[in-house]
Design a protein around this motif. Structure first.
Motif, PDB file in Angstrom:
ATOM      1  N   GLY A 154      -4.552 -12.529   1.047  1.00  0.00           N
ATOM      2  CA  GLY A 154      -4.684 -11.257   1.925  1.00  0.00           C
ATOM      3  C   GLY A 154      -4.645  -9.920   1.131  1.00  0.00           C
ATOM      4  N   VAL A 155      -4.184  -9.133   1.734  1.00  0.00           N
ATOM      5  CA  VAL A 155      -3.976  -7.541   1.269  1.00  0.00           C
ATOM      6  C   VAL A 155      -2.631  -7.139   1.770  1.00  0.00           C
ATOM      7  CG1 VAL A 155      -4.982  -5.271   1.113  1.00  0.00           C
ATOM      8  CG2 VAL A 155      -6.430  -7.412   1.170  1.00  0.00           C
ATOM      9  N   SER A 156      -1.940  -6.405   0.868  1.00  0.00           N
ATOM     10  CA  SER A 156      -0.859  -5.490   1.355  1.00  0.00           C
ATOM     11  C   SER A 156      -1.138  -4.242   0.920  1.00  0.00           C
ATOM     12  CB  SER A 156       0.430  -6.150   0.749  1.00  0.00           C
ATOM     13  OG  SER A 156       0.539  -5.965  -0.716  1.00  0.00           O
ATOM     14  N   GLY A 157      -0.349  -3.214   1.703  1.00  0.00           N
ATOM     15  CA  GLY A 157      -0.596  -1.815   1.393  1.00  0.00           C
ATOM     16  C   GLY A 157       0.373  -0.980   2.084  1.00  0.00           C
ATOM     17  N   LEU A 158       0.044   0.346   1.716  1.00  0.00           N
ATOM     18  CA  LEU A 158       0.911   1.410   2.256  1.00  0.00           C
ATOM     19  C   LEU A 158      -0.002   2.276   2.952  1.00  0.00           C
ATOM     20  CD1 LEU A 158       3.817   2.420   2.414  1.00  0.00           C
ATOM     21  CD2 LEU A 158       3.120   3.729   0.480  1.00  0.00           C
ATOM     22  N   VAL A 159       0.235   2.668   4.243  1.00  0.00           N
ATOM     23  CA  VAL A 159      -0.662   3.381   5.298  1.00  0.00           C
ATOM     24  C   VAL A 159       0.002   4.358   5.951  1.00  0.00           C
ATOM     25  CG1 VAL A 159      -2.470   3.557   7.021  1.00  0.00           C
ATOM     26  CG2 VAL A 159      -2.230   1.501   5.538  1.00  0.00           C
ATOM     27  N   ARG A 160      -0.444   5.559   5.919  1.00  0.00           N
ATOM     28  CA  ARG A 160       0.188   6.562   6.702  1.00  0.00           C
ATOM     29  C   ARG A 160      -0.435   6.722   8.318  1.00  0.00           C
ATOM     30  NH1 ARG A 160       3.661   9.275   3.712  1.00  0.00           N
ATOM     31  NH2 ARG A 160       3.409   9.811   1.693  1.00  0.00           N
ATOM     32  N   GLY A 168       1.918  11.085   9.690  1.00  0.00           N
ATOM     33  CA  GLY A 168       2.148  11.165   8.182  1.00  0.00           C
ATOM     34  C   GLY A 168       3.230  10.177   7.878  1.00  0.00           C
ATOM     35  N   ALA A 169       4.033   9.655   8.728  1.00  0.00           N
ATOM     36  CA  ALA A 169       4.872   8.435   8.265  1.00  0.00           C
ATOM     37  C   ALA A 169       4.088   7.397   7.714  1.00  0.00           C
ATOM     38  CB  ALA A 169       5.570   7.985   9.688  1.00  0.00           C
ATOM     39  N   ALA A 170       4.829   6.899   6.702  1.00  0.00           N
ATOM     40  CA  ALA A 170       4.339   5.838   5.879  1.00  0.00           C
ATOM     41  C   ALA A 170       4.830   4.466   6.288  1.00  0.00           C
ATOM     42  CB  ALA A 170       4.977   5.670   4.520  1.00  0.00           C
ATOM     43  N   CYS A 171       3.840   3.401   6.407  1.00  0.00           N
ATOM     44  CA  CYS A 171       3.902   1.843   7.023  1.00  0.00           C
ATOM     45  C   CYS A 171       3.640   1.124   5.893  1.00  0.00           C
ATOM     46  CB  CYS A 171       3.164   1.976   8.075  1.00  0.00           C
ATOM     47  SG  CYS A 171       3.769   3.066   9.370  1.00  0.00           S
ATOM     48  N   ASP A 172       4.434  -0.112   5.782  1.00  0.00           N
ATOM     49  CA  ASP A 172       4.136  -0.985   4.877  1.00  0.00           C
ATOM     50  C   ASP A 172       2.991  -2.088   5.871  1.00  0.00           C
ATOM     51  OD1 ASP A 172       5.565  -0.503   2.531  1.00  0.00           O
ATOM     52  OD2 ASP A 172       7.253  -0.986   3.447  1.00  0.00           O
ATOM     53  N   VAL A 173       1.993  -2.508   5.235  1.00  0.00           N
ATOM     54  CA  VAL A 173       1.061  -3.314   6.116  1.00  0.00           C
ATOM     55  C   VAL A 173       0.850  -4.703   5.119  1.00  0.00           C
ATOM     56  CG1 VAL A 173      -1.005  -3.405   7.183  1.00  0.00           C
ATOM     57  CG2 VAL A 173       0.291  -1.448   6.960  1.00  0.00           C
ATOM     58  N   TRP A 174       0.624  -5.837   6.036  1.00  0.00           N
ATOM     59  CA  TRP A 174       0.435  -6.868   5.190  1.00  0.00           C
ATOM     60  C   TRP A 174      -0.667  -7.594   6.097  1.00  0.00           C
ATOM     61  CZ3 TRP A 174       5.382  -5.532   6.087  1.00  0.00           C
ATOM     62  CH2 TRP A 174       6.143  -5.392   5.000  1.00  0.00           C
ATOM     63  N   VAL A 175      -1.631  -7.879   5.768  1.00  0.00           N
ATOM     64  CA  VAL A 175      -2.929  -8.693   6.278  1.00  0.00           C
ATOM     65  C   VAL A 175      -3.136  -9.627   5.482  1.00  0.00           C
ATOM     66  CG1 VAL A 175      -5.289  -8.282   7.238  1.00  0.00           C
ATOM     67  CG2 VAL A 175      -3.701  -6.423   7.295  1.00  0.00           C
ATOM     68  N   GLN A 176      -3.294 -10.870   6.157  1.00  0.00           N
ATOM     69  CA  GLN A 176      -3.415 -12.266   5.433  1.00  0.00           C
ATOM     70  C   GLN A 176      -4.072 -13.215   6.088  1.00  0.00           C
ATOM     71  OE1 GLN A 176       0.189 -13.865   3.981  1.00  0.00           O
ATOM     72  NE2 GLN A 176       1.476 -13.349   5.708  1.00  0.00           N
ATOM     73  N   VAL A 177      -4.624 -14.413   5.721  1.00  0.00           N
ATOM     74  CA  VAL A 177      -4.941 -15.292   6.493  1.00  0.00           C
ATOM     75  C   VAL A 177      -4.095 -16.432   6.493  1.00  0.00           C
ATOM     76  CG1 VAL A 177      -6.758 -17.224   6.650  1.00  0.00           C
ATOM     77  CG2 VAL A 177      -7.484 -14.971   5.753  1.00  0.00           C
ATOM     78  N   VAL A 178      -3.682 -17.012   7.617  1.00  0.00           N
ATOM     79  CA  VAL A 178      -2.893 -18.095   7.859  1.00  0.00           C
ATOM     80  C   VAL A 178      -3.546 -19.035   8.618  1.00  0.00           C
ATOM     81  CG1 VAL A 178      -0.540 -18.946   8.747  1.00  0.00           C
ATOM     82  CG2 VAL A 178      -0.775 -16.525   7.908  1.00  0.00           C
ATOM     83  N   GLY A 179      -3.877 -20.235   8.066  1.00  0.00           N
ATOM     84  CA  GLY A 179      -4.645 -21.446   8.742  1.00  0.00           C
ATOM     85  C   GLY A 179      -6.066 -20.803   8.746  1.00  0.00           C
ATOM     86  N   ALA A 201      -1.295 -10.101  10.790  1.00  0.00           N
ATOM     87  CA  ALA A 201      -1.016  -8.808  10.212  1.00  0.00           C
ATOM     88  C   ALA A 201       0.561  -8.610  10.438  1.00  0.00           C
ATOM     89  CB  ALA A 201      -1.631  -7.882  10.830  1.00  0.00           C
ATOM     90  N   GLU A 202       1.196  -7.771   9.788  1.00  0.00           N
ATOM     91  CA  GLU A 202       2.681  -7.411   9.771  1.00  0.00           C
ATOM     92  C   GLU A 202       2.646  -5.952   9.435  1.00  0.00           C
ATOM     93  OE1 GLU A 202       5.910  -9.643   8.442  1.00  0.00           O
ATOM     94  OE2 GLU A 202       4.572 -11.413   8.573  1.00  0.00           O
ATOM     95  N   CYS A 203       3.230  -5.042  10.311  1.00  0.00           N
ATOM     96  CA  CYS A 203       3.537  -3.556   9.906  1.00  0.00           C
ATOM     97  C   CYS A 203       5.005  -3.329  10.086  1.00  0.00           C
ATOM     98  CB  CYS A 203       2.814  -2.828  11.023  1.00  0.00           C
ATOM     99  SG  CYS A 203       1.132  -3.136  11.100  1.00  0.00           S
ATOM    100  N   ASP A 204       5.551  -2.617   9.137  1.00  0.00           N
ATOM    101  CA  ASP A 204       6.740  -2.254   8.981  1.00  0.00           C
ATOM    102  C   ASP A 204       6.913  -0.705   9.163  1.00  0.00           C
ATOM    103  OD1 ASP A 204       8.002  -4.744   9.163  1.00  0.00           O
ATOM    104  OD2 ASP A 204       8.799  -4.688   6.946  1.00  0.00           O
ATOM    105  N   GLY A 205       7.584  -0.195   9.910  1.00  0.00           N
ATOM    106  CA  GLY A 205       7.668   1.422  10.233  1.00  0.00           C
ATOM    107  C   GLY A 205       7.064   1.578  11.742  1.00  0.00           C
ATOM    108  N   PRO A 206       6.780   3.193  11.328  1.00  0.00           N
ATOM    109  CA  PRO A 206       6.639   3.753  12.851  1.00  0.00           C
ATOM    110  C   PRO A 206       5.222   3.300  13.221  1.00  0.00           C
ATOM    111  CG  PRO A 206       6.505   5.372  11.207  1.00  0.00           C
ATOM    112  CD  PRO A 206       7.243   4.074  10.501  1.00  0.00           C
ATOM    113  N   CYS A 207       4.467   2.827  12.503  1.00  0.00           N
ATOM    114  CA  CYS A 207       2.898   2.566  12.831  1.00  0.00           C
ATOM    115  C   CYS A 207       2.782   1.075  13.313  1.00  0.00           C
ATOM    116  CB  CYS A 207       1.946   3.039  12.074  1.00  0.00           C
ATOM    117  SG  CYS A 207       2.264   2.177  10.389  1.00  0.00           S
ATOM    118  N   ALA A 208       3.960   0.311  13.528  1.00  0.00           N
ATOM    119  CA  ALA A 208       3.746  -0.928  14.059  1.00  0.00           C
ATOM    120  C   ALA A 208       3.324  -0.810  15.514  1.00  0.00           C
ATOM    121  CB  ALA A 208       5.362  -1.631  14.099  1.00  0.00           C
TER     122      ALA A 208
END
Length: 80
Positions: free
Chosen positions: A40-46, A50-61, A66-73
Motif C-alpha cells: 500500500g501507501v503510507s504518508g503524512l497528511v494535514r 493544520g495538524a499532521a497525521c500519519d496515514v497508512w493505507v494497504q491491501v489486506v487479503g 487504513a490506519e490514522c494516527d493523530g487528530p484526523c483519525a
C-alpha cells in the motif's frame, strides 16, 4: 500477487465520498508526503486545522484497510 495501486483499485474499495475527500486533500496540498509500501501507501497528511497525521493505507487479503494516527483519525469503518 502484486497489488496495483491505481484509481480503479481505489474505487473498488472506497466509496465516492472517501475518494472525493482524498482528491480534495491532494488538490489542497494537504498530502505532505507519500511513500509506496509493499502492500500500500503510507504518508503524512494535514487535516483542516493544520495538524499532521500519519496515514497508512494497504491491501489486506481482498480488502483495503487504513490506519490514522493523530487528530484526523476517523470513526471506525471509514478509510482515512
Amino acid at each position: 500477487m502484486a497489488v496495483v495501486r491505481d484509481e480503479k483499485t481505489v474505487h473498488a474499495f472506497a466509496d465516492d465520498t472517501e475518494v472525493t475527500e482524498g482528491r480534495t486533500l491532494l488538490a489542497d496540498g494537504a498530502v505532505i508526503e507519500a511513500e509506496s509500501e509493499q502492500r500500500g501507501v503510507s504518508g503524512l497528511v494535514r487535516d483542516g486545522s493544520g495538524a499532521a497525521c500519519d496515514v497508512w493505507v494497504q491491501v489486506v487479503g481482498r480488502e483495503l484497510t487504513a490506519e490514522c494516527d493523530g487528530p484526523c483519525a476517523l470513526a471506525s469503518g471509514r478509510l482515512c
